[in-house]
Write a protein that holds these residues in place. Sequence first.
Motif, PDB file in Angstrom:
ATOM      1  N   ALA A  58       0.847  -0.974   0.066  1.00 26.50           N
ATOM      2  CA  ALA A  58      -0.192  -0.009   0.142  1.00 26.50           C
ATOM      3  C   ALA A  58       0.766   1.245   0.074  1.00 26.50           C
ATOM      4  O   ALA A  58       0.512   2.221  -0.672  1.00 26.50           O
ATOM      5  CB  ALA A  58      -0.910   0.038   1.350  1.00 26.50           C
ATOM      6  N   ARG A  59       2.006   1.193   0.441  1.00 28.84           N
ATOM      7  CA  ARG A  59       2.777   2.398   0.576  1.00 28.84           C
ATOM      8  C   ARG A  59       3.275   3.010  -0.757  1.00 28.84           C
ATOM      9  O   ARG A  59       3.697   3.883  -0.745  1.00 28.84           O
ATOM     10  CB  ARG A  59       4.038   2.112   1.786  1.00 28.84           C
ATOM     11  CG  ARG A  59       4.716   3.346   1.997  1.00 28.84           C
ATOM     12  CD  ARG A  59       5.789   3.018   3.199  1.00 28.84           C
ATOM     13  NE  ARG A  59       6.375   4.270   3.674  1.00 28.84           N
ATOM     14  CZ  ARG A  59       7.726   4.577   3.235  1.00 28.84           C
ATOM     15  NH1 ARG A  59       8.145   3.692   2.497  1.00 28.84           N
ATOM     16  NH2 ARG A  59       8.130   5.728   3.749  1.00 28.84           N
ATOM     17  N   GLN A  60       3.320   1.867  -1.597  1.00 25.53           N
ATOM     18  CA  GLN A  60       3.857   2.293  -3.028  1.00 25.53           C
ATOM     19  C   GLN A  60       2.894   3.396  -3.369  1.00 25.53           C
ATOM     20  O   GLN A  60       3.358   4.426  -4.311  1.00 25.53           O
ATOM     21  CB  GLN A  60       3.823   1.110  -4.107  1.00 25.53           C
ATOM     22  CG  GLN A  60       4.793   0.149  -3.506  1.00 25.53           C
ATOM     23  CD  GLN A  60       4.501  -1.107  -4.232  1.00 25.53           C
ATOM     24  OE1 GLN A  60       4.297  -1.006  -5.615  1.00 25.53           O
ATOM     25  NE2 GLN A  60       5.029  -2.471  -4.019  1.00 25.53           N
ATOM     26  N   ASN A  61       1.560   3.314  -3.453  1.00 23.82           N
ATOM     27  CA  ASN A  61       0.639   4.520  -3.652  1.00 23.82           C
ATOM     28  C   ASN A  61       0.316   5.361  -2.539  1.00 23.82           C
ATOM     29  O   ASN A  61      -0.185   6.665  -3.135  1.00 23.82           O
ATOM     30  CB  ASN A  61      -0.478   3.642  -4.263  1.00 23.82           C
ATOM     31  CG  ASN A  61      -0.325   2.895  -5.687  1.00 23.82           C
ATOM     32  OD1 ASN A  61       0.294   3.497  -6.347  1.00 23.82           O
ATOM     33  ND2 ASN A  61      -0.784   1.612  -5.485  1.00 23.82           N
ATOM     34  N   PHE A  62       0.647   5.148  -1.311  1.00 24.84           N
ATOM     35  CA  PHE A  62      -0.037   5.769  -0.223  1.00 24.84           C
ATOM     36  C   PHE A  62       1.565   6.010   0.687  1.00 24.84           C
ATOM     37  O   PHE A  62       1.620   5.154   1.467  1.00 24.84           O
ATOM     38  CB  PHE A  62      -1.016   5.456   0.618  1.00 24.84           C
ATOM     39  CG  PHE A  62      -1.646   6.253   1.616  1.00 24.84           C
ATOM     40  CD1 PHE A  62      -2.095   7.491   1.405  1.00 24.84           C
ATOM     41  CD2 PHE A  62      -1.203   6.107   2.821  1.00 24.84           C
ATOM     42  CE1 PHE A  62      -2.644   8.379   2.462  1.00 24.84           C
ATOM     43  CE2 PHE A  62      -1.728   6.705   4.048  1.00 24.84           C
ATOM     44  CZ  PHE A  62      -2.044   8.137   3.931  1.00 24.84           C
ATOM     45  N   PRO A  63       2.182   6.998   0.347  1.00 26.09           N
ATOM     46  CA  PRO A  63       3.538   7.026   1.162  1.00 26.09           C
ATOM     47  C   PRO A  63       3.577   7.444   2.557  1.00 26.09           C
ATOM     48  O   PRO A  63       4.218   8.590   2.853  1.00 26.09           O
ATOM     49  CB  PRO A  63       4.338   7.881   0.303  1.00 26.09           C
ATOM     50  CG  PRO A  63       3.418   9.064  -0.381  1.00 26.09           C
ATOM     51  CD  PRO A  63       2.297   8.121  -0.670  1.00 26.09           C
ATOM     52  N   TYR A  64       2.813   6.689   3.382  1.00 30.81           N
ATOM     53  CA  TYR A  64       2.776   7.022   4.838  1.00 30.81           C
ATOM     54  C   TYR A  64       4.429   6.918   5.447  1.00 30.81           C
ATOM     55  O   TYR A  64       5.139   6.115   4.939  1.00 30.81           O
ATOM     56  CB  TYR A  64       1.799   6.201   5.651  1.00 30.81           C
ATOM     57  CG  TYR A  64       2.040   4.653   5.723  1.00 30.81           C
ATOM     58  CD1 TYR A  64       2.838   3.990   6.485  1.00 30.81           C
ATOM     59  CD2 TYR A  64       1.471   4.130   4.552  1.00 30.81           C
ATOM     60  CE1 TYR A  64       2.860   2.671   6.587  1.00 30.81           C
ATOM     61  CE2 TYR A  64       1.778   2.487   4.423  1.00 30.81           C
ATOM     62  CZ  TYR A  64       2.534   2.041   5.398  1.00 30.81           C
ATOM     63  OH  TYR A  64       2.793   0.776   5.567  1.00 30.81           O
ATOM     64  N   GLU A  65       4.387   7.849   6.376  1.00 30.08           N
ATOM     65  CA  GLU A  65       5.912   7.913   7.063  1.00 30.08           C
ATOM     66  C   GLU A  65       6.127   7.134   8.370  1.00 30.08           C
ATOM     67  O   GLU A  65       6.991   6.862   9.172  1.00 30.08           O
ATOM     68  CB  GLU A  65       5.965   9.408   7.244  1.00 30.08           C
ATOM     69  CG  GLU A  65       6.296  10.228   5.882  1.00 30.08           C
ATOM     70  CD  GLU A  65       6.077  11.639   6.199  1.00 30.08           C
ATOM     71  OE1 GLU A  65       6.494  12.224   7.284  1.00 30.08           O
ATOM     72  OE2 GLU A  65       6.734  12.270   4.927  1.00 30.08           O
ATOM     73  N   PHE A  66       4.801   6.902   9.035  1.00 29.37           N
ATOM     74  CA  PHE A  66       4.956   6.307  10.258  1.00 29.37           C
ATOM     75  C   PHE A  66       3.486   5.337  10.708  1.00 29.37           C
ATOM     76  O   PHE A  66       2.736   5.421   9.861  1.00 29.37           O
ATOM     77  CB  PHE A  66       5.271   7.331  11.416  1.00 29.37           C
ATOM     78  CG  PHE A  66       3.929   8.294  11.802  1.00 29.37           C
ATOM     79  CD1 PHE A  66       2.954   7.952  12.497  1.00 29.37           C
ATOM     80  CD2 PHE A  66       3.841   9.379  10.902  1.00 29.37           C
ATOM     81  CE1 PHE A  66       2.048   9.093  12.879  1.00 29.37           C
ATOM     82  CE2 PHE A  66       2.810  10.255  11.116  1.00 29.37           C
ATOM     83  CZ  PHE A  66       1.861  10.022  12.043  1.00 29.37           C
ATOM     84  N   VAL A  67       3.524   4.478  11.869  1.00 25.91           N
ATOM     85  CA  VAL A  67       2.718   3.516  12.008  1.00 25.91           C
ATOM     86  C   VAL A  67       2.264   3.840  13.679  1.00 25.91           C
ATOM     87  O   VAL A  67       3.170   3.694  14.569  1.00 25.91           O
ATOM     88  CB  VAL A  67       2.877   2.230  11.828  1.00 25.91           C
ATOM     89  CG1 VAL A  67       1.821   1.277  12.043  1.00 25.91           C
ATOM     90  CG2 VAL A  67       3.325   2.042  10.368  1.00 25.91           C
ATOM     91  N   ILE A  68       1.011   3.914  13.992  1.00 21.47           N
ATOM     92  CA  ILE A  68       0.734   3.946  15.314  1.00 21.47           C
ATOM     93  C   ILE A  68       0.415   2.460  15.577  1.00 21.47           C
ATOM     94  O   ILE A  68      -0.547   1.772  14.941  1.00 21.47           O
ATOM     95  CB  ILE A  68      -0.324   5.093  15.701  1.00 21.47           C
ATOM     96  CG1 ILE A  68      -1.616   4.770  14.995  1.00 21.47           C
ATOM     97  CG2 ILE A  68       0.248   6.533  15.446  1.00 21.47           C
ATOM     98  CD1 ILE A  68      -2.807   5.776  15.482  1.00 21.47           C
ATOM     99  N   MET A  69       0.812   1.873  16.550  1.00 19.57           N
ATOM    100  CA  MET A  69       0.315   0.614  17.329  1.00 19.57           C
ATOM    101  C   MET A  69      -0.368   0.661  18.289  1.00 19.57           C
ATOM    102  O   MET A  69       0.069   1.121  19.474  1.00 19.57           O
ATOM    103  CB  MET A  69       1.838   0.001  17.479  1.00 19.57           C
ATOM    104  CG  MET A  69       2.736   0.043  16.394  1.00 19.57           C
ATOM    105  SD  MET A  69       4.445  -0.435  16.903  1.00 19.57           S
ATOM    106  CE  MET A  69       4.094  -2.324  17.325  1.00 19.57           C
ATOM    107  N   LEU A  70      -1.386  -0.011  18.275  1.00 19.11           N
ATOM    108  CA  LEU A  70      -2.537   0.092  19.339  1.00 19.11           C
ATOM    109  C   LEU A  70      -2.665  -1.021  20.424  1.00 19.11           C
ATOM    110  O   LEU A  70      -3.587  -1.022  21.258  1.00 19.11           O
ATOM    111  CB  LEU A  70      -4.113  -0.010  18.519  1.00 19.11           C
ATOM    112  CG  LEU A  70      -3.893   1.118  17.278  1.00 19.11           C
ATOM    113  CD1 LEU A  70      -5.297   1.021  16.549  1.00 19.11           C
ATOM    114  CD2 LEU A  70      -3.688   2.345  18.003  1.00 19.11           C
ATOM    115  N   GLY A  71      -1.337  -1.548  20.767  1.00 21.35           N
ATOM    116  CA  GLY A  71      -1.110  -2.441  21.769  1.00 21.35           C
ATOM    117  C   GLY A  71      -1.302  -4.115  21.248  1.00 21.35           C
ATOM    118  O   GLY A  71      -1.811  -4.312  20.487  1.00 21.35           O
ATOM    119  N   ASP A  72      -0.916  -4.823  22.364  1.00 18.45           N
ATOM    120  CA  ASP A  72      -0.652  -6.374  22.308  1.00 18.45           C
ATOM    121  C   ASP A  72       0.224  -6.458  20.822  1.00 18.45           C
ATOM    122  O   ASP A  72      -0.004  -7.081  19.858  1.00 18.45           O
ATOM    123  CB  ASP A  72      -2.171  -7.006  21.804  1.00 18.45           C
ATOM    124  CG  ASP A  72      -2.653  -7.139  23.172  1.00 18.45           C
ATOM    125  OD1 ASP A  72      -2.247  -6.674  24.210  1.00 18.45           O
ATOM    126  OD2 ASP A  72      -3.888  -7.672  23.091  1.00 18.45           O
TER     127      ASP A  72
END
Length: 292
Positions: A58-72
């Motif tokens: 997905a990052r190829q078309n949507f170049p997001y820079e970070f990820v938030i992790m919601l636990g576990d």
Amino acid sequence: MRKHLVLIAGLVSVFFFAARAEEFRFPLKSNSVKFAAIGDMGTGDAPQYEVAKQMDSARQNFPYEFVIMLGDNIYGGSSPKDFERKFEKPYKGLLDGGVKFYASLGNHDNPNERFYKPFNMNQSNYYSFKKGNVHFFALDSNYMDAKQLAWLEKELQAAGNGDWKICFFHHPLYSSGKLHGSSIELRSLIEPLFVKYGVDAVFSGHDHVYERIKPEKGIYYFNEGSSGQLREGGLASTGITDKGFDTDRTFMLVEIAGDEMYFEALSRRGAVVDSGELRRPVRAPEPAPQRK
């Protein structure tokens, strides 16, 4: 074509529209804040790797820079091999590409995860950071004590009203999950602060499903707890769900451009589960201090 909903909650007005999958497009503005959200992922099993592969694609078309992790984040142990198998290997492509991960702690996490540098927790169970016009607040919903509440109030107040405020943590304040459901006690502690200081959106996990909650008191709530685990058929029919999905693993992509938040939830096969645009609530200005 599109569904419009206008909600008035006190002095807060909220605008929302949900676009059909074939209509939705991220604006991909150069100065926008782009990120992904995952929760309950750290199993080390094949579905987690499949979600991670889809995130990389997905990052190829949507170049997001970070990820938030919601636990576990890491299930069943916290040895170096656990971190390797349940985080470093599945997300290797993203890590190699410079994507940063910001973790919050779930009930299956070892609190010492806060010292693991790739989780960017600053050695603390709760912390904040800013990206563009968005303030993020990572909370520890396992132990919401007076110290953390005081910290949260101070941080929210200092952030002012000009930017987005997004909180993320493990236990959902609102959930239609059959196993856990809404965390009522936690809600009683932190929702008043969210309302008082104008939190705009909240991301949580815990229930192993995807759910978008109808706006509550002018706040948008997302539950993303199926990025590795899945409780198939785990959503109950309630009046709080705007969109729910409980038949496959999922992750979220989010772009914030000005006063708009664009979002998309995708399955591990790349199918669009949910998408839309949310407008930041227009809040009444704070009253000017009165002279004594």
